[in-house]
Design an enzyme around this catalytic site. Structure first.
Site, PDB file in Angstrom:
ATOM      1  N   LYS A 138       3.853   7.809  -0.669  1.00  0.00           N
ATOM      2  CA  LYS A 138       4.498   7.609  -1.962  1.00  0.00           C
ATOM      3  C   LYS A 138       5.840   8.326  -1.966  1.00  0.00           C
ATOM      4  O   LYS A 138       5.925   9.532  -1.669  1.00  0.00           O
ATOM      5  CB  LYS A 138       3.597   8.106  -3.093  1.00  0.00           C
ATOM      6  N   LYS A 251      -4.596  -5.395  -7.444  1.00  0.00           N
ATOM      7  CA  LYS A 251      -5.578  -4.386  -7.810  1.00  0.00           C
ATOM      8  C   LYS A 251      -6.665  -5.085  -8.629  1.00  0.00           C
ATOM      9  O   LYS A 251      -6.515  -5.267  -9.836  1.00  0.00           O
ATOM     10  CB  LYS A 251      -4.902  -3.263  -8.600  1.00  0.00           C
TER      11      LYS A 251
END
Length: 313
Positions: A138, A251
């Site tokens: 990230k 997702k």
């Protein structure tokens, strides 16, 4: 067919708080639902909202569950509105299990999540030793100059590992010029003479900046993947209609109805990467089944439940 319905809210603490561009996340909250048919067979489902990612809030999901009677019907399950995508997923998953569609999950390659910032430089080897070939880092949580420097060090460190790849996830935290800088470095790495590659840069710009991300794809070799921009079925379809033909990060726990996802996935010919919203084992099981069923690209999925939460009795 009548179905008995029960639900309970849960709260689980992360072993390590997750630091992203959106801030620090310390506790995962959601709802476990139980459906029981006339034979006494039980199906479990999970509602794991992520409101800052595009789903309903936990309060909205709780309000919906509290509004239902103790006996519900199949028709109710498949008429949950699209404004409650996490609820759609939870109820349909539980109903699928109730129907006996409980196939074994094929083994899927998983990606390993690196620590953020400079800690990634020493954190990747353990993941590789544990068998991961795809890693995720990230970005957008430190200065861009620091992170670009660390990326080049990471690429140098990982260059000797055969078949290793890295995903970069900005969580929409970059502006156009920053995204351009990241992709320049990624292209340079990908054109190098080692097997190590940057698989893609995930969601460099904000949700409402699809035009900018389309422009970035035209000037660079390294692919871009949409994530926050395609959190729900509605957003997936909108981005496709506006010209996106790149990678979609899906997702399942917040995207909406699994039934409708199957239809959309096949009709659009999506290049999908299936990923978690840090749900529990119940939601993960249903998500992985969808991933195994739909994903034909052999891309690593983004799950890893056993390492997320503090152990509870």
């Amino acid at each position: 067919m009548t179905i008995k319905f029960k639900f309970n809210k849960y709260s689980r603490k992360f072993k390590q708080p997750l630091k992203t561009h959106h801030g620090l996340w310390e506790v995962r909250e959601g709802i476990i639902i139980e459906l029981m048919d006339e034979r006494g067979k039980v199906g479990w489902g999970e509602i794991a909202p992520l409101s800052w990612f595009g789903s309903e809030t936990l309060r909205e999901a709780m309000d919906f569950c509290e509004s239902l009677p103790g006996i519900i019907t199949e028709n109710l399950i498949f008429s949950i509105p699209m404004s409650l995508p996490a609820c759609q997923f939870g109820f349909e998953s539980a109903f699928t299990e109730l129907q006996g569609n409980d196939k074994e999950i094929p083994k899927l390659e998983n990606s390993g999540l690196l620590p953020t910032g400079k800690a990634a430089l020493s954190g990747w080897e353990d993941l590789v030793n544990r068998g991961y070939k795809t890693l995720k880092w990230k970005i957008g949580v430190d200065s861009i100059d620091n992170e670009l420097n660390w990326l080049q060090i990471l690429a140098s460190q990982m260059s000797e590992i055969q078949g290793l790849s890295l995903r970069l996830d900005a969580n929409g935290g970059l502006n156009f010029s920053e995204g351009d800088r990241w992709l320049d470095i990624c292209d340079r790495i990908n054109l190098g003479d080692t097997s190590f590659k940057i698989e893609f840069l995930e969601q460099p710009l904000g949700v409402n900046e699809l035009e900018g991300m389309l422009a970035l794809t035209k000037g660079h070799l390294t692919p871009i993947a949409l994530d926050e921009s395609v959190a729900t079925l509605t957003q997936i379809n909108q981005c496709y209609q506006q010209g996106w033909r790149g990678i979609f990060v899906i997702k399942p726990a917040i995207v909406g109805s699994p039934k409708q996802l199957r239809k959309l996935y096949h009709s659009l010919g999506i290049d999908g990467v299936f990923s978690s919203v840090f749900e529990t084992e119940i939601g993960q099981k249903a998500s992985l089944k969808l991933a195994a069923e739909l994903c034909q690209s052999n891309r690593a999925v983004g799950f890893g439940i056993n390492h997320w939460f503090v152990d509870t009795d």
